[in-house]
Design a protein around this motif. Structure first.
Motif, PDB file in Angstrom:
ATOM      1  N   VAL A 232      31.311  95.016  57.202  1.00 43.98           N
ATOM      2  CA  VAL A 232      31.953  93.717  57.373  1.00 43.98           C
ATOM      3  C   VAL A 232      33.359  93.944  57.919  1.00 43.98           C
ATOM      4  CG1 VAL A 232      32.731  91.625  56.229  1.00 43.98           C
ATOM      5  CG2 VAL A 232      30.611  92.733  55.489  1.00 43.98           C
ATOM      6  N   THR A 233      33.735  93.151  58.925  1.00 43.84           N
ATOM      7  CA  THR A 233      35.073  93.259  59.490  1.00 43.84           C
ATOM      8  C   THR A 233      36.125  92.847  58.468  1.00 43.84           C
ATOM      9  OG1 THR A 233      34.207  92.764  61.692  1.00 43.84           O
ATOM     10  CG2 THR A 233      36.575  92.476  61.361  1.00 43.84           C
ATOM     11  N   THR A 234      37.169  93.616  58.388  1.00 47.24           N
ATOM     12  CA  THR A 234      38.234  93.318  57.440  1.00 47.24           C
ATOM     13  C   THR A 234      38.837  91.948  57.737  1.00 47.24           C
ATOM     14  OG1 THR A 234      38.779  95.650  57.214  1.00 47.24           O
ATOM     15  CG2 THR A 234      40.467  94.068  56.555  1.00 47.24           C
ATOM     16  N   PRO A 235      38.795  91.010  56.792  1.00 46.03           N
ATOM     17  CA  PRO A 235      39.359  89.670  57.049  1.00 46.03           C
ATOM     18  C   PRO A 235      40.877  89.676  56.903  1.00 46.03           C
ATOM     19  CG  PRO A 235      38.428  89.740  54.852  1.00 46.03           C
ATOM     20  CD  PRO A 235      38.149  91.090  55.463  1.00 46.03           C
ATOM     21  N   ILE A 236      41.564  89.171  57.887  1.00 48.70           N
ATOM     22  CA  ILE A 236      43.018  89.036  57.870  1.00 48.70           C
ATOM     23  C   ILE A 236      43.355  87.577  58.130  1.00 48.70           C
ATOM     24  CG2 ILE A 236      45.181  89.685  58.974  1.00 48.70           C
ATOM     25  CD1 ILE A 236      44.002  91.916  57.379  1.00 48.70           C
ATOM     26  N   GLN A 237      44.092  86.974  57.224  1.00 48.12           N
ATOM     27  CA  GLN A 237      44.476  85.570  57.344  1.00 48.12           C
ATOM     28  C   GLN A 237      45.986  85.479  57.610  1.00 48.12           C
ATOM     29  OE1 GLN A 237      42.118  83.311  57.391  1.00 48.12           O
ATOM     30  NE2 GLN A 237      40.557  84.824  56.901  1.00 48.12           N
ATOM     31  N   PRO A 238      46.399  85.266  58.859  1.00 49.95           N
ATOM     32  CA  PRO A 238      47.830  85.164  59.163  1.00 49.95           C
ATOM     33  C   PRO A 238      48.467  83.972  58.455  1.00 49.95           C
ATOM     34  CG  PRO A 238      46.519  85.438  61.156  1.00 49.95           C
ATOM     35  CD  PRO A 238      45.557  85.119  60.050  1.00 49.95           C
ATOM     36  N   GLU A 239      49.610  84.199  57.884  1.00 51.98           N
ATOM     37  CA  GLU A 239      50.343  83.112  57.229  1.00 51.98           C
ATOM     38  C   GLU A 239      51.323  82.464  58.195  1.00 51.98           C
ATOM     39  OE1 GLU A 239      51.951  83.395  53.463  1.00 51.98           O
ATOM     40  OE2 GLU A 239      50.314  84.532  52.575  1.00 51.98           O
ATOM     41  N   GLU A 240      51.599  81.201  57.962  1.00 50.39           N
ATOM     42  CA  GLU A 240      52.574  80.494  58.786  1.00 50.39           C
ATOM     43  C   GLU A 240      53.957  81.116  58.633  1.00 50.39           C
ATOM     44  OE1 GLU A 240      51.159  75.917  59.344  1.00 50.39           O
ATOM     45  OE2 GLU A 240      52.193  76.423  57.481  1.00 50.39           O
ATOM     46  N   GLN A 241      54.678  81.129  59.733  1.00 50.66           N
ATOM     47  CA  GLN A 241      56.045  81.624  59.734  1.00 50.66           C
ATOM     48  C   GLN A 241      57.002  80.468  59.446  1.00 50.66           C
ATOM     49  OE1 GLN A 241      56.670  85.278  60.602  1.00 50.66           O
ATOM     50  NE2 GLN A 241      54.647  84.880  59.747  1.00 50.66           N
ATOM     51  N   THR A 242      57.982  80.708  58.601  1.00 55.80           N
ATOM     52  CA  THR A 242      58.961  79.687  58.234  1.00 55.80           C
ATOM     53  C   THR A 242      60.304  80.024  58.871  1.00 55.80           C
ATOM     54  OG1 THR A 242      57.845  79.281  56.127  1.00 55.80           O
ATOM     55  CG2 THR A 242      60.115  78.499  56.343  1.00 55.80           C
ATOM     56  N   VAL A 243      60.808  79.105  59.670  1.00 54.11           N
ATOM     57  CA  VAL A 243      62.112  79.262  60.316  1.00 54.11           C
ATOM     58  C   VAL A 243      63.045  78.193  59.758  1.00 54.11           C
ATOM     59  CG1 VAL A 243      63.368  79.313  62.496  1.00 54.11           C
ATOM     60  CG2 VAL A 243      61.016  80.151  62.400  1.00 54.11           C
ATOM     61  N   THR A 244      64.198  78.610  59.290  1.00 55.00           N
ATOM     62  CA  THR A 244      65.156  77.671  58.710  1.00 55.00           C
ATOM     63  C   THR A 244      66.495  77.731  59.445  1.00 55.00           C
ATOM     64  OG1 THR A 244      65.915  79.293  57.077  1.00 55.00           O
ATOM     65  CG2 THR A 244      64.093  77.843  56.432  1.00 55.00           C
ATOM     66  N   ALA A 245      67.227  76.645  59.378  1.00 55.15           N
ATOM     67  CA  ALA A 245      68.563  76.572  59.962  1.00 55.15           C
ATOM     68  C   ALA A 245      69.434  75.718  59.054  1.00 55.15           C
ATOM     69  CB  ALA A 245      68.524  75.989  61.371  1.00 55.15           C
ATOM     70  N   ARG A 246      70.688  76.094  58.918  1.00 53.54           N
ATOM     71  CA  ARG A 246      71.652  75.347  58.101  1.00 53.54           C
ATOM     72  C   ARG A 246      72.823  74.919  58.972  1.00 53.54           C
ATOM     73  NH1 ARG A 246      69.756  79.251  54.513  1.00 53.54           N
ATOM     74  NH2 ARG A 246      69.060  78.443  52.494  1.00 53.54           N
ATOM     75  N   VAL A 247      73.271  73.688  58.775  1.00 51.57           N
ATOM     76  CA  VAL A 247      74.416  73.178  59.521  1.00 51.57           C
ATOM     77  C   VAL A 247      75.423  72.570  58.552  1.00 51.57           C
ATOM     78  CG1 VAL A 247      73.115  72.728  61.621  1.00 51.57           C
ATOM     79  CG2 VAL A 247      73.349  70.938  59.913  1.00 51.57           C
ATOM     80  N   THR A 248      76.676  72.629  58.946  1.00 54.90           N
ATOM     81  CA  THR A 248      77.754  71.968  58.224  1.00 54.90           C
ATOM     82  C   THR A 248      78.468  71.029  59.206  1.00 54.90           C
ATOM     83  OG1 THR A 248      78.075  73.864  56.751  1.00 54.90           O
ATOM     84  CG2 THR A 248      79.879  72.281  56.917  1.00 54.90           C
ATOM     85  N   LEU A 249      78.511  69.745  58.865  1.00 54.47           N
ATOM     86  CA  LEU A 249      79.148  68.740  59.723  1.00 54.47           C
ATOM     87  C   LEU A 249      80.306  68.106  58.975  1.00 54.47           C
ATOM     88  CD1 LEU A 249      76.004  66.898  61.196  1.00 54.47           C
ATOM     89  CD2 LEU A 249      77.210  68.885  62.123  1.00 54.47           C
ATOM     90  N   ILE A 250      81.371  67.887  59.693  1.00 49.20           N
ATOM     91  CA  ILE A 250      82.539  67.186  59.151  1.00 49.20           C
ATOM     92  C   ILE A 250      82.748  65.921  59.966  1.00 49.20           C
ATOM     93  CG2 ILE A 250      85.010  67.295  58.680  1.00 49.20           C
ATOM     94  CD1 ILE A 250      84.769  70.270  58.357  1.00 49.20           C
ATOM     95  N   PHE A 251      82.602  64.754  59.316  1.00 51.93           N
ATOM     96  CA  PHE A 251      82.750  63.464  59.963  1.00 51.93           C
ATOM     97  C   PHE A 251      84.124  62.876  59.614  1.00 51.93           C
ATOM     98  CE2 PHE A 251      78.210  64.003  59.715  1.00 51.93           C
ATOM     99  CZ  PHE A 251      77.717  63.409  60.853  1.00 51.93           C
ATOM    100  N   ALA A 252      84.680  62.147  60.545  1.00 48.33           N
ATOM    101  CA  ALA A 252      85.897  61.392  60.265  1.00 48.33           C
ATOM    102  C   ALA A 252      85.532  60.081  59.568  1.00 48.33           C
ATOM    103  CB  ALA A 252      86.648  61.094  61.555  1.00 48.33           C
ATOM    104  N   ILE A 253      86.450  59.608  58.745  1.00 49.93           N
ATOM    105  CA  ILE A 253      86.313  58.295  58.120  1.00 49.93           C
ATOM    106  C   ILE A 253      87.183  57.319  58.888  1.00 49.93           C
ATOM    107  CG2 ILE A 253      86.712  56.939  56.031  1.00 49.93           C
ATOM    108  CD1 ILE A 253      86.147  59.408  54.403  1.00 49.93           C
ATOM    109  N   GLU A 254      86.587  56.298  59.485  1.00 51.55           N
ATOM    110  CA  GLU A 254      87.356  55.366  60.300  1.00 51.55           C
ATOM    111  C   GLU A 254      88.144  54.410  59.425  1.00 51.55           C
ATOM    112  OE1 GLU A 254      84.786  53.402  62.990  1.00 51.55           O
ATOM    113  OE2 GLU A 254      84.565  55.137  64.317  1.00 51.55           O
ATOM    114  N   GLY A 255      89.272  54.012  59.951  1.00 53.43           N
ATOM    115  CA  GLY A 255      90.137  53.066  59.223  1.00 53.43           C
ATOM    116  C   GLY A 255      90.981  53.798  58.189  1.00 53.43           C
ATOM    117  N   ARG A 256      91.903  53.047  57.592  1.00 58.87           N
ATOM    118  CA  ARG A 256      92.813  53.602  56.584  1.00 58.87           C
ATOM    119  C   ARG A 256      92.775  52.759  55.322  1.00 58.87           C
ATOM    120  NH1 ARG A 256      94.020  58.832  57.461  1.00 58.87           N
ATOM    121  NH2 ARG A 256      94.417  59.171  59.668  1.00 58.87           N
TER     122      ARG A 256
END
Length: 256
Positions: A232-256
């Protein structure tokens, strides 16, 4: 007396010229203004972070397999190892793997000793062990199991791992980054609404992308579980690859 009176102004003039020349030779230092930060501490801002994650099926695999031989001498072990490894590589090439996709990853020669029955006894040399490890790059994932069987059938006696990957991870990383930005923006909008303020433009942004996380142990488990059936051929089940990204955003607050 008259000659003394005439030469005195000349001496004063030369000294004055020397002093003037010395003052001009000194470089002028102009102070540079300090760099201004992108976001001032006095600005009213909202800082948020977002993480994006994308799962995708792999499109390439790497098989790490090796040939180990043991002989009384290092020369005999190396010669036997070379002969057997050539047979394994020839079988893989005959199966359709180009030679340029088979690369040597590690080669080692070291002495091996018999177990010591007593600590005070000197160790006895058993022989020399030679290990030659190669990496096989496979682009057709449906053939991974068959290629494993081919290598083992040709004499390979060690399979270290089967790893899956992405040939163009930058495409998936872009999707993960867009996902992270959208999540960060949604968080900023929710936070601004909760604070009762109006969200302004983005003042600063930074990101960190992470490569796919390989999981070779699963492939090892599947191969070991199916290794008892030789037909029997050796069964290989490829797993999904997980790609992640992180961002940091700085927003202005309008008005005073």
């Amino acid at each position: 007396m008259m000659s003394v009176v005439r030469t005195a102004p000349l001496v004063v003039l030369l000294m004055s010229g020397a002093l003037t020349f010395g003052a001009q030779a000194q470089p002028r230092v102009v102070p540079q203004p300090a760099p201004q930060p992108a976001v001032s501490p006095l600005d009213r801002t909202i800082r948020v972070e977002g993480m994006g994650e994308v799962k995708v099926a792999p499109d390439e695999a790497f098989i790490d397999l090796a040939m180990e031989t043991l002989a009384p001498t290092a020369k005999a072990a190396a010669e036997e190892n070379a002969r057997k490894m050539d047979k394994v590589i020839a079988a893989l090439v005959q199966a359709g793997i180009p030679r340029k996709q088979i690369e040597t990853r590690n080669y080692s020669v070291f002495p091996e000793y018999h177990p010591q029955p007593r600590p005070e006894e000197a160790p006895k040399l058993r022989g020399y062990r030679v290990s030659n490890q190669v990496e096989v790059h496979v682009r057709e994932l449906s053939r991974v199991g068959t290629l494993l069987d081919t290598a083992l059938g040709a004499g390979a006696n060690r399979v270290d791992s089967v790893r899956f990957g992405l040939s163009k991870p930058e495409v998936v990383q872009g999707d993960a980054l867009r996902n992270a930005v959208e999540r960060a923006r949604q968080s900023a909008q929710v936070l601004a609404a909760a604070l009762g303020v109006k969200l302004g433009p983005v003042l600063d942004a930074s990101t960190v992308s992470e490569p796919p996380r390989p999981l070779p142990m699963v492939a090892r488990f599947e191969m070991a579980r199916a290794g008892s059936a030789a037909d029997v051929t050796t069964p290989i089940q490829p797993e999904e690859q997980t790609v992640t990204a992180r961002v940091t955003l700085i927003f202005a607050i309008e008005g005073r």
